[in-house]
Design a protein around this motif. Structure first.
Motif, mmCIF file in Angstrom:
data_model
loop_
_atom_site.group_PDB
_atom_site.id
_atom_site.type_symbol
_atom_site.label_atom_id
_atom_site.label_comp_id
_atom_site.label_asym_id
_atom_site.label_seq_id
_atom_site.Cartn_x
_atom_site.Cartn_y
_atom_site.Cartn_z
ATOM 1 N N LEU A 104 6.648 7.222 -7.763
ATOM 2 C CA LEU A 104 6.150 6.294 -5.929
ATOM 3 C C LEU A 104 4.511 6.966 -6.160
ATOM 4 O O LEU A 104 3.770 6.478 -5.530
ATOM 5 C CB LEU A 104 7.202 6.926 -5.299
ATOM 6 N N LEU A 128 7.619 -3.912 -0.627
ATOM 7 C CA LEU A 128 6.126 -3.602 -1.809
ATOM 8 C C LEU A 128 5.891 -5.256 -1.898
ATOM 9 O O LEU A 128 6.542 -6.178 -1.663
ATOM 10 C CB LEU A 128 6.360 -3.060 -2.991
ATOM 11 N N HIS A 161 6.469 1.261 -9.023
ATOM 12 C CA HIS A 161 5.458 1.168 -10.411
ATOM 13 C C HIS A 161 4.842 -0.296 -11.099
ATOM 14 O O HIS A 161 3.948 0.077 -11.360
ATOM 15 C CB HIS A 161 5.647 2.812 -10.766
ATOM 16 N N GLU A 205 0.778 -3.853 -0.440
ATOM 17 C CA GLU A 205 1.242 -3.273 0.704
ATOM 18 C C GLU A 205 3.088 -2.333 0.609
ATOM 19 O O GLU A 205 3.239 -2.927 0.050
ATOM 20 C CB GLU A 205 1.808 -3.833 2.342
ATOM 21 N N LEU A 206 2.515 -0.867 0.934
ATOM 22 C CA LEU A 206 4.246 -1.248 0.754
ATOM 23 C C LEU A 206 4.664 0.059 1.684
ATOM 24 O O LEU A 206 4.228 1.276 2.422
ATOM 25 C CB LEU A 206 4.342 0.425 -0.087
ATOM 26 N N TRP A 233 -5.061 -1.227 0.205
ATOM 27 C CA TRP A 233 -4.515 -1.271 -0.025
ATOM 28 C C TRP A 233 -3.136 -0.741 1.090
ATOM 29 O O TRP A 233 -4.024 0.595 1.743
ATOM 30 C CB TRP A 233 -3.055 -0.561 -1.467
ATOM 31 N N HIS A 234 -1.742 0.180 1.183
ATOM 32 C CA HIS A 234 -1.300 0.683 2.309
ATOM 33 C C HIS A 234 -0.515 1.360 1.925
ATOM 34 O O HIS A 234 1.108 0.308 2.314
ATOM 35 C CB HIS A 234 -1.251 0.205 3.721
ATOM 36 N N LEU A 235 0.157 2.286 1.750
ATOM 37 C CA LEU A 235 0.723 3.657 1.044
ATOM 38 C C LEU A 235 1.799 3.660 2.362
ATOM 39 O O LEU A 235 1.504 4.769 2.502
ATOM 40 C CB LEU A 235 0.913 3.857 -0.024
ATOM 41 N N LEU A 252 1.550 5.791 -7.367
ATOM 42 C CA LEU A 252 1.122 4.658 -7.572
ATOM 43 C C LEU A 252 -0.630 4.496 -6.464
ATOM 44 O O LEU A 252 -1.349 3.881 -7.423
ATOM 45 C CB LEU A 252 1.723 4.225 -6.122
#
Length: 414
Positions: free
Chosen positions: A277, A351, A314, A336-337, A296-298, A280
């Protein structure tokens, strides 16, 4: 002078040949159907016993059919499909009945020859097909019976019973050994065929590895040497080439780490850590550098994600981004995660990879499109206990969602 034909000799030859073929067919039928042979033998011995008992015993004619049936009764028991020990027991019981039948003074044993042969035959059948205790019982009882009731000159037949039983056991052992050898050969043949299939698949995979690795290496070399071979490249073009080189190197490393294990035994294999992870952001940055409109937003801590789950996420994101760039060029992609909480603790990760409608007339991505991307993503997610959905949006875009548990469980790379 020409010879005249001999019709009589020709007719005799044809008759003998037809008779021989008939005998062969009869023998083959008897071998294929042993019960038929037993019934035929019983009928033959019935006739012989009925017609010859008065030669050895002094009995009235009215008892001849009864004694004849008693003699062949063990063969009838065998022909009826009963156990060999049952036929032997019937034969021994008939032997005891024969003891009370008066015989001629010059006859050395209390039974006619036909009954004696049937008794020996049942002992042989017990040795061929009976259990160990049944074989021992039949041998001891029959030998004692011969020692007790026979004349002195025939008492060695007690040893003959032991020899007959030993012969039956030897034949039984040979048959079982051949059956076991045939079964082992069949299993070995199946194993050789399975191994041949596996080796052929491994050979194809090794060839695939060699081909892909060669071409990826050529891409790396061309991207690396392009700034020196092509004059007048702009800084942007050099940056694009550097990105191509980096992506090709990463792809080549993954191909080697996955397919390198298919090399021949004894060949060293270069391995590399599997993506997690934490990798990413680098994947997202490389996709953005390749020209993708990506945000993106993790929100999931990589430390809380098991290695197998991180590898699955992944690969899903990698495949989803590749599908977006291939099938929806020019569209924007949002990744988004996020954690899925349960009882104030994150128990799963969600995800989401959403693609906006493509400005071009691109073909929509579906599972029926002939590719293996979405089925492969679903397989990876289900391997770690998750669920994947993929499909078009009402606005004309496409969205992939994967929810995977964050508890440690065996999975890919775990």
């Amino acid at each position: 002078m020409p010879r005249l034909p001999r019709p009589s000799r020709s007719w005799v030859g044809r008759a003998l040949a037809a008779s021989g073929r008939g005998v062969v067919r009869l023998m083959k039928g008897a071998a294929a159907h042993p019960f038929v042979l037993l019934w035929a033998l019983a009928l033959l011995l019935l006739v012989v016993t009925w017609s010859t008992t008065t030669v050895t015993h002094d009995v009235p004619d009215s008892l001849l059919p009864v004694l004849a049936l008693m003699t062949v009764a063990p063969l009838v028991v065998l022909a009826a499909g009963q156990r060999a020990v049952a036929a032997w027991a019937v034969s021994v019981a008939a032997s005891l009945v024969w003891l009370v039948v008066p015989g001629h003074a010059d006859w050395p044993m209390p039974w006619p020859v036909t009954h004696f042969l049937v008794l020996l035959l049942t002992v042989l059948v017990v040795a061929l097909a009976g259990a160990v205790r049944e074989v021992a019982l039949a041998t001891v009882v029959t030998a004692l019976l011969f020692l007790v009731v026979m004349d002195t000159g025939l008492k060695p037949w007690a040893i003959g019973v032991v020899v007959i039983v030993a012969f039956g056991l030897l034949v039984r052992w040979l048959v079982l050994s051949r059956r076991q050898i045939a079964r082992q050969e069949e299993e070995a043949e199946v194993e050789r065929a399975r191994r041949a299939v596996v080796e052929e698949r491994s050979r194809i995979a090794r060839e695939l590895h060699d081909v892909v690795a060669h071409h990826m290496s050529m891409v790396v070399v061309q991207a690396q040497t392009a700034p020196y071979r092509v004059p007048g490249l702009t800084p942007e073009a050099k940056g694009e080439l550097a990105g191509i080189e980096e992506s090709a190197r990463a792809a080549l490393q993954e191909v080697r780490s996955v397919l390198g294990v298919l090399r021949e035994e004894g060949t060293p294999v270069a391995t590399a850590p599997q993506p997690t992870l934490a990798d990413l952001p680098a994947l997202l940055e490389s996709s953005r550098a390749a020209g993708m409109d990506l945000t993106w937003h993790l929100g999931v801590d990589p430390e809380r994600c098991p290695p197998g789950t991180g590898l699955a996420l992944h690969r899903v994101l990698q495949e989803a981004l590749a599908n977006a760039s291939r099938h929806s060029p020019g569209s924007s992609v949002r990744v988004e995660l996020l954690p899925v909480h349960a009882e104030d603790a994150p128990r799963a990760a969600l995800l989401t990879v959403g693609t906006s409608p493509s400005p071009g007339a691109a073909r929509p991505v579906t599972e029926q499109g002939g590719g293996h991307g979405i089925p492969g993503m679903r397989t990876r997610v289900e391997a770690v206990g998750g669920v994947l959905t993929a499909g078009p949006t009402p606005e004309g875009g496409f969205v992939v969602t994967a929810q995977v548990p964050l508890d440690d469980r065996p999975g890919l790379g775990g």
